[in-house]
Every structure is written in C-alpha cells, then in structure tokens.
Enzyme design. Structure first.
Site, PDB file in Angstrom:
ATOM      1  N   GLU A 315      48.855   1.153 -12.553  1.00 60.40           N
ATOM      2  CA  GLU A 315      48.103   2.288 -13.563  1.00 60.40           C
ATOM      3  C   GLU A 315      47.334   1.555 -14.603  1.00 60.40           C
ATOM      4  OE1 GLU A 315      51.062   5.374 -13.710  1.00 60.40           O
ATOM      5  OE2 GLU A 315      50.645   6.175 -11.957  1.00 60.40           O
ATOM      6  N   ASP A 394      55.308   9.754  -5.979  1.00 58.62           N
ATOM      7  CA  ASP A 394      55.685   9.771  -7.547  1.00 58.62           C
ATOM      8  C   ASP A 394      56.352  11.058  -8.003  1.00 58.62           C
ATOM      9  OD1 ASP A 394      55.570   9.468 -10.197  1.00 58.62           O
ATOM     10  OD2 ASP A 394      53.237   9.556 -10.468  1.00 58.62           O
ATOM     11  N   GLU A 422      58.528  16.001 -14.930  1.00 56.48           N
ATOM     12  CA  GLU A 422      56.943  15.984 -14.484  1.00 56.48           C
ATOM     13  C   GLU A 422      56.800  16.548 -13.044  1.00 56.48           C
ATOM     14  OE1 GLU A 422      55.889  11.683 -14.290  1.00 56.48           O
ATOM     15  OE2 GLU A 422      53.552  12.475 -14.157  1.00 56.48           O
TER      16      GLU A 422
END
Ligand code: GCV
Length: 849
Positions: A315, A394, A422
């Site tokens: 990332e 993820d 998240e």
C-alpha cells in the site's frame, strides 16, 4: 514448617470488619472507562459465597511493580465486590492470607508450599492450601507479570460468582506472543480508530498526561496481553529519531508495571529518510549498522523494549523490492539489530499489489500473501515473526482462513485479528467478532499429517514446533471514555485477549464472562446481551455482504457505508465481479485464479467444487449465476434479498430487547447503547435497501416476496411539494431511495407530503442525510402540529450524501388523518444541506419496511 508469623499484625486483622453489604448497589452513571474491571458490588448471596473462607490479608514478598500491582488490584477488587478491606502484609499471618508472588520466591518464602515442578512462561497456579494450620489462597506466577495474571483471574472468578475454595488450577497461555497494535499517528489521529484521538500521541509527540495509557495497561494485563506497538504501521520515520527515545520511554515506564512491553512500528526507508544514508538496501553495511545503532539507542533507554513491527512493500510503503531483495532480507536486517537485546520483529504478511489489472481474470489479491511468503519459508531469523491477517484479503465480513498459515513450517508466525471495526461498522454497529475469529482459529488447514492442524495450533507454533508465535490484535482504542466509541465493542478487546490466552474457549463462554463482568449478573441482562452479541456477526453479514461477497462497503473511501460497486474496476483487488448474469470471484484451480490451490489437498478439494464449497464462502470462491441453488435450495439472488431483510429485522429486535433492560443497566450506558442500536437499526435498513436494489437492477430478477423496490409506505422527497429544496442525484445511486434526494440551498426549505393512508396512529420515519460538514436543523410537522425537531450533528465519516450519511429518525405513535399534510422544514448549516431522502408512515409499532 518454616513460616514467619507477625503477631503484631494480628490485632489489625481481627479488627478488620468482615462486612458484606446487604444494601443493593445503586445503578449510578458509568461511562465505560472501567470496562470489565468495574469490581461492582456483588449481591449479598454471591458476595457471601465468594467471601467464605477467603483470607483477610494479601501477602507479598516482592517489591517488583507487577507484584505490587497484583496486590493492589486484589485489595481494590475485593473491596469493590465484597465490601471487605484486606490488609497488605509481607509475612504470612497466623490465620492465613492470599499469598501472591513468583513461583521462585514463594518456594523460598513458604517452603511448605507444594507447587508442581514446572510452570510454563507466563503461567500461574491458583491454589488453596493449608499452611501452618491456616487456610491460604496462593497465586504463584512463573514471572512477575504472571502473578498479576493470576490476581486478575482470582478477581474474575469472584465477579463471576465462582467459588474460590477449593481451588487447584494451573494456567498457561497458548502462545508467547499476545500483543496489540495501535495504528496511532504521532499527531494524535488514529488510522481506522473510532474511539476518539490517541491516548499515546498528540501534536507530534507523546502526550503529557498518560493516565489513560495506565488504564489501558491495566485492561491489557487483565487479559494476559504482554506487548503493544503504539504507532501506525504506516509509520512515520521520526519515531526512530533520538529525540523520540525519551518520550517513548515514558510510555514504556507506564506500561511496565502491567507487564506490557512496548514496541514501535517502523518505516523501512528510515535509514535513508531519517538517517540520511544514500540507501536503505537491507544488505548494505551502512544500513545494517544504522538499524543496529537505532536498536542499541532504544534499548539503553528501554531495556525491556519489545521490538519492531514492519509493513513493507505494501500500500505504497517502501520495501526491499526497491533493491531486488526479499522480505526475509528485510526482516533479518532488523531482526539482527534486535536479537542481542532479546527483541523481535513482526514482519507483516499483508503485502499485495494495489495497482492490479482488474481486466485480467487470473489476477487475485487473495493469492498475494502466500505467493510472497511461501517461497521464503525457512529464510527468516529466529526472532522474526511473520504477522498474517486472518483472511487472505483484509478484515472482510467473511473470508476463509489465510492459506499462508499452513505454508510456513519453518518460520514463526502470528495471526493478526482486527479488534477495531474497520469494514465491520466502525464501532457504530455492534458486531461481536469472536465467533468470526473462532471460525478462522478452529479451521483445520490439514497440513499436520494425520494430526489436526487448526490455525490456532499453527500460529501458536505448536504444529511445527516453532520457538515463538501467537496473536496480534489491531486495537486502536481512543480517548473516548468507553475506549471504542461503543460500549458493546469492548467485548472484542476482551475476546481477543481471552482467545490469545486460550483459543479453545468458546464464543459463548467469552461473551458470558464479558457480559457479567461489564454489566453484572442480572439474568435478563446476561441473556439479552449475550444473545445480541452472539447474533451480531451473522446479522451484520446478512445486511452487508453475505455468501462470501465481502463487506460491500466503500473500499475506496471510508470503509463504512454501503457502496456495492466501489470494489470493482480498480486495482485494489476486492472484486466480487457481479454482472447482469452472475456474481462471485472464480478462485478455483480449474477455471479461476488458482487461489484454492494454495490450500492442502483436503481443503482445496472442498473449496474447488461449487457443490462442496460451503454456502457462506460460495461467492468468495466461485462465479455463479444468480439462479444457482444453494445447499438450502434457495437461489443466490433470493438469498441475497432474504438475508438483507433478516439482518435488518434482527437489529430492530436488538433495540426492543435492549430497551427491556431499562433500570437493570446504569442510566448512562443504557442510554448510550440504546442510541447506538437505534442508529444501527436505521443503517441496517440503508444497507438492506441499497444492496437488494443494486442486485435487483443488476440481475433483473424480482424478489419472490415482493419487497425489493416496492415500498408502499414510502413517500419520496423528490415527489413532495418542494419550497426551496431541489432534487439532487446521490452517489452511489443505490444509497438513496427512488431517484435521489432533495437538498436545500436557501436559508431554510420545506418538503410537503400528502398523507393519503387510513386515519389512525402511525410511526413516521424520516430518512435524511447527516454529513460531517455542519449541523443542519430539521423540524417535522403534521399540519401546524410540531411533532419533533432535531439537528444533524452525527460525526459520520463522510462529507457526501451517500450510504454513510443516510440517517433515520422515527417518531412513534403520531395521530394522522387521511389528507393531513406532513411537512419537513430543513435549515442548512455550513456545508450541510438538510438533505432528505423520503418519509415513511407505518402503522404504529409495525416493523420498518
Ligand atoms: C494501516 C487496510 C486498511 C489500512 C491499513 C492496512 C494495513 O488496507 O484500510 O488503513 O493500514 O489495511 O493493515 O496495513
């Protein structure tokens, strides 16, 4: 028996009143700060049971901070729960005591005490024994911090109403690594943190006031968590600068008494960006020396420093690929700097290309961790640990266990579980994650020959006899008094810690413990809260992305609200590949990306075929027509519709169930949880409608039960008589009912609806948008009667009209006559436009539709 008595203490013990309060404790306001360590007074019967035979003093022989903390915690907890004041002494009184200390010290100080020959690292004994004719309760830990663990275990037993006598228990953790990561930025913000600003950092430095860090250390110790990294894995190189060392050392000083070792996340480019070297090549001698110097510097100030966490080549973070080096090269240069001091490096397995070509059907982000790390097995140093997210993507609502766990026989590994929510409602939704983690931890990857090899055994190092390994939780607590912004979300930290200690515990056991400790032993409270928690993950899955679709949230934005297509046609690789005929990612070996082939033969056989693949992962593994029949006989499309309605209905039930606890839970937490669940119920409807309408439009197949795109009780704002309001499109389209919404660009605006239904009491629902750029005001009138007023002040993570900002307010039991006008007055504030989606009139008390 060689026991020293101190007669002068006797008088004091005998005069300490044995008081068990018979007065029920008032449900005062609680803000959640104490979490599961409230030590609330037990009812008289439970207190009497626990107090029976409990000695009246705590005896410690050691000065170390964790042992002193253990002593203080026992005094505090027993005073709180039983109303008894224990004396603290350093010699065993004639009438016995609670003896707390390390095994080694207790063997010296209390020679008559018989303890098993060996005690594993961080393990402890709890034992009732008669010593010198007196009854004692012994808490004996392998280490200082293990004494603390034992003390917390005793207090937990008391709080749960379990008998303390007789007791003969030996506890050991499943794995040496039981850590949390906090993704805190040094400016005090938190990446994926939903409970306020950092308890560690503020304005580019460590906070002056570290009292919340102390409180957090206490919570962590109560679970046996022994390490913490305090900054974002997207690390700022500055944390390694000499100037930071004394600051970071202050945090270590606060956590040390709780047995929690401090660590830092580091940036791999630091030798160049911070050290001003021409390179950060891990094989370059100057880089090797730089890492060593930084580690030496840190250990001078923090001798028990835990180590580093490293996210590289992921990332946008730099990594060894810049020099054609491997992840093992990168891990080892840091590992070797830490090794002389006993530190470890956690090298994150979360490495993937986020610029992947989505047009290539063979490309697959899920393959990345295995493809990157499996070839390197055996090349990592002994103090390097590959830290692997529990699933291959993820933190999605449903993923299979990562195949990488089964592919590292000669490398230490740890599982990374995400406590912060998240992709999972961000603390605004109650989602108890323990059942999801259990599904991964208990999953047998069949790599251990004849013996089972569940993920929990692999990460603990048991299957391949590794020296270390374990559990890492991404926690992200904040300054919010209740840590996560939602009282019920605390159960995830509790559950993580309990599983890290013992992954064989069941979800039911964990939630039962947590609920009793957090809200008390009232049977209705326990039953209601445990039911909501245990049901909450499947419920969230139902109203977001079922069947292995992944969460379907806005993955290029805030990872919170619904945005079904956000994952498609970009390089991030969370694709579900839904089109007009079919849906799902084909990851089979035969026709797909080959991801399934990364598992052992026994596992890949199950996932490879559509017939044997479990329904809940079907669309993760296969691309199937909407008309494909699941094992239940239902078609995929009908399941998508039904699950979304079931999910939204479930949350609405939670609201009713929780409201029945009024007066049984303290007022503040009762009100805050009620508000959170009510909000969640509204959001679940937003998700339900958005996803089901999106798939209706994509597939062209009607809902067999006639609900999707058919909302007879709804009046769209676009069709109302508007004064000042103007119709606007909403993006993504599926997050607004009808053709969009209306926004007000004047000082104030009205939308007027004609009520044409039958006369009688109705619940009026107003669906509006609450963005975070202002505090627009709303008023609901029926004719001239003002029914309600409110302000859109919620801090939802969006500036736009979308699935995150879509909000719901319900006014119950409003008397309506056929022909009434229902008016919404909107007054914008700053950039918030008092936007409206629709109103709905429901027969009073009927479920929302
Ligand atoms: C800290 C996801 C999150 C990022 C996070 C990353 C990681 O992509 O969205 O915020 O970065 O995972 O785990 O490194």
């Amino acid at each position: 028996m060689n026991i020293k008595h101190r007669p002068h203490m006797m008088h004091r013990f005998l005069t300490v009143a044995f008081i068990v309060s018979l007065v029920p404790v008032a449900a005062g306001a609680e803000d959640g700060l104490a979490a599961w360590l409230r030590y609330a007074r037990l009812d008289a019967a439970a207190a009497q049971r626990a107090a029976q035979g409990l000695p009246m003093s705590v005896v410690t022989f050691e000065d170390s901070a964790p042992v002193q903390k253990a002593r203080d915690e026992l005094v505090k907890g027993i005073r709180g729960m039983l109303g008894r004041d224990l004396a603290t002494v350093s010699a065993l009184p004639r009438e016995g005591g609670i003896i707390a200390g390390t095994v080694a010290r207790l063997r010296q100080a209390v020679p008559g005490l018989s303890l098993a020959a060996t005690v594993p690292a961080d393990g402890y004994f709890l034992k009732t024994a008669t010593i010198g004719g007196a009854r004692c309760l012994v808490i004996a830990g392998e280490s200082d911090r293990a004494v603390l663990y034992g003390a917390f275990a005793v207090l937990r037993r008391i709080a749960l109403g379990h008998a303390l006598t007789p007791l003969d228990e030996r506890q050991e953790p499943a794995a040496p690594v039981r850590w949390v990561n906090e993704w805190n930025n040094i400016d005090g913000s938190i990446e994926r943190g939903y409970g306020g600003r950092s308890i560690f950092w503020d304005g580019g430095r460590i906070r002056d006031d570290l009292s919340r860090v102390n409180d957090y250390g206490r919570l962590l110790a109560s679970l046996g968590i022994n390490g913490i990294s305090i900054n974002n894995v997207n690390a700022n190189p500055l944390v390694l600068s000499s100037a930071f060392v004394p600051q970071v050392a202050r945090v270590a000083d606060v956590l040390r008494p709780w047995g929690v070792r401090l660590a830092l996340a580091v940036d791999f480019g630091s030798p160049q960006s911070l050290g001003k070297l021409p390179t950060y090549d891990p094989l370059d001698p100057s880089v090797i020396a730089w890492w060593k110097a930084r580690a030496d510097d840190l250990y001078l100030a923090i001798p028990d420093f835990g180590g580093f966490v490293l996210k590289a080549d992921s990332e946008g973070r730099v990594g060894p690929s810049a020099y054609g080096r491997s992840h093992a090269d990168a891990a080892n240069v840091v590992a070797r700097a830490l090794a002389p001091h006993g530190g470890v490096i956690f090298y994150r397995g979360f490495v993937y290309d986020h610029h992947m070509d989505w047009n290539n059907p063979k490309n697959d982000r899920a393959r990345a961790a295995y493809d990157n790390f499996h070839p390197l097995d055996g090349q990592f140093d002994a103090n390097a640990i590959v830290q692997i997210k529990h699933g291959p993507i993820d933190f999605q609502v449903r993923e299979p266990a990562s195949p990488l766990f089964g592919a590292l026989g000669k490398t230490n590994q740890a599982i990374e579980l995400q406590i912060t929510q998240e992709y999972m409602g961000q603390g605004r939704h109650t989602v108890f994650l323990v059942p999801m983690w259990k599904a991964a931890l208990d999953f047998d990857l069949h790599v251990g020959g004849a013996a089972p090899s569940p993920v929990k055994a692999l990460v603990s190092g048991k299957t391949f006899h590794r020296p270390t390994g374990g559990f890492v939780g991404v926690s992200n607590v904040g300054l919010n008094p209740n840590w996560y912004g939602n009282h019920l979300s605390q159960a995830n930290l509790y559950g993580f810690g309990r599983l890290a200690w013992n992954p064989d515990l069941t979800s039911q056991q964990i939630v039962d413990e947590w609920t009793r400790l957090t809200f008390g032993n009232d049977p209705l409270v326990v039953q209601t809260v445990t039911r909501i928690q245990l049901d909450s993950w499947p419920t969230y899955e139902n109203y977001t992305g079922p069947l292995g679709l992944q969460t379907l949230t806005d993955i290029v934005g805030n990872h919170y609200g619904v945005a079904v297509e956000a994952s498609e046609r970009n390089g991030w690789g969370q694709w579900h590949r839904a089109d007009d005929k079919a849906v799902g990612m084909d990851r089979s070996v035969a026709s797909g990306t080959g991801f399934v082939g990364q598992y052992s033969a026994a596992v890949s056989k199950v996932y490879e075929s559509v017939e044997s693949c479990p329904d809940d992962l079907l669309l993760f593994m296969h691309h199937v027509p909407y008309t494909h029949r699941l094992h239940s006989g239902k078609t995929v499309i009908q399941y998508i519709y039904d699950s979304h309605y079931a999910g939204a209905d479930a949350v609405e039930r939670y609201v009713g169930d929780w409201n029945a606890l009024r007066g049984r839970v303290d007022d503040q937490r009762f009100a805050e949880v009620a508000e959170q669940l009510t909000y969640q119920a509204g959001q679940a409807v937003v998700w339900r409608d958005a996803v089901s309408r999106w798939f209706h439009r994509a597939s062209g197949i009607a809902d067999a039960r006639g609900r999707v795109d058919h909302y007879p009780d709804r009046l769209e704002a676009e069709s109302a008589t508007l004064a000042g309001y103007a119709v606007t499109k909403v993006t993504p389209w599926e997050t607004a009912s009808g053709d969009g919404a209306v926004e007000c660009s004047a000082a104030s605006c009205t939308a007027t609806f004609q009520y044409t239904g039958a006369s009688g009491p109705r619940d009026i629902v107003v669906q509006y948008f609450d963005v975070n750029t202002g505090a627009a005001r709303f008023r609901l009138r029926v004719g001239d009667r003002v029914i309600g007023e409110w302000t859109g002040t919620d801090r939802v993570p969006t500036r736009r009209l979308d699935g995150s900002s879509s909000s719901r307010r319900t006014f119950r039991d409003v008397s309506l006559q056929k022909g009434d006008t229902i008016v919404i007055e909107g007054t914008p504030d700053a950039a918030e436009t008092a936007a409206l989606d629709y109103i709905e009139t429901l027969p009073a008390g009927r479920r929302q539709r």
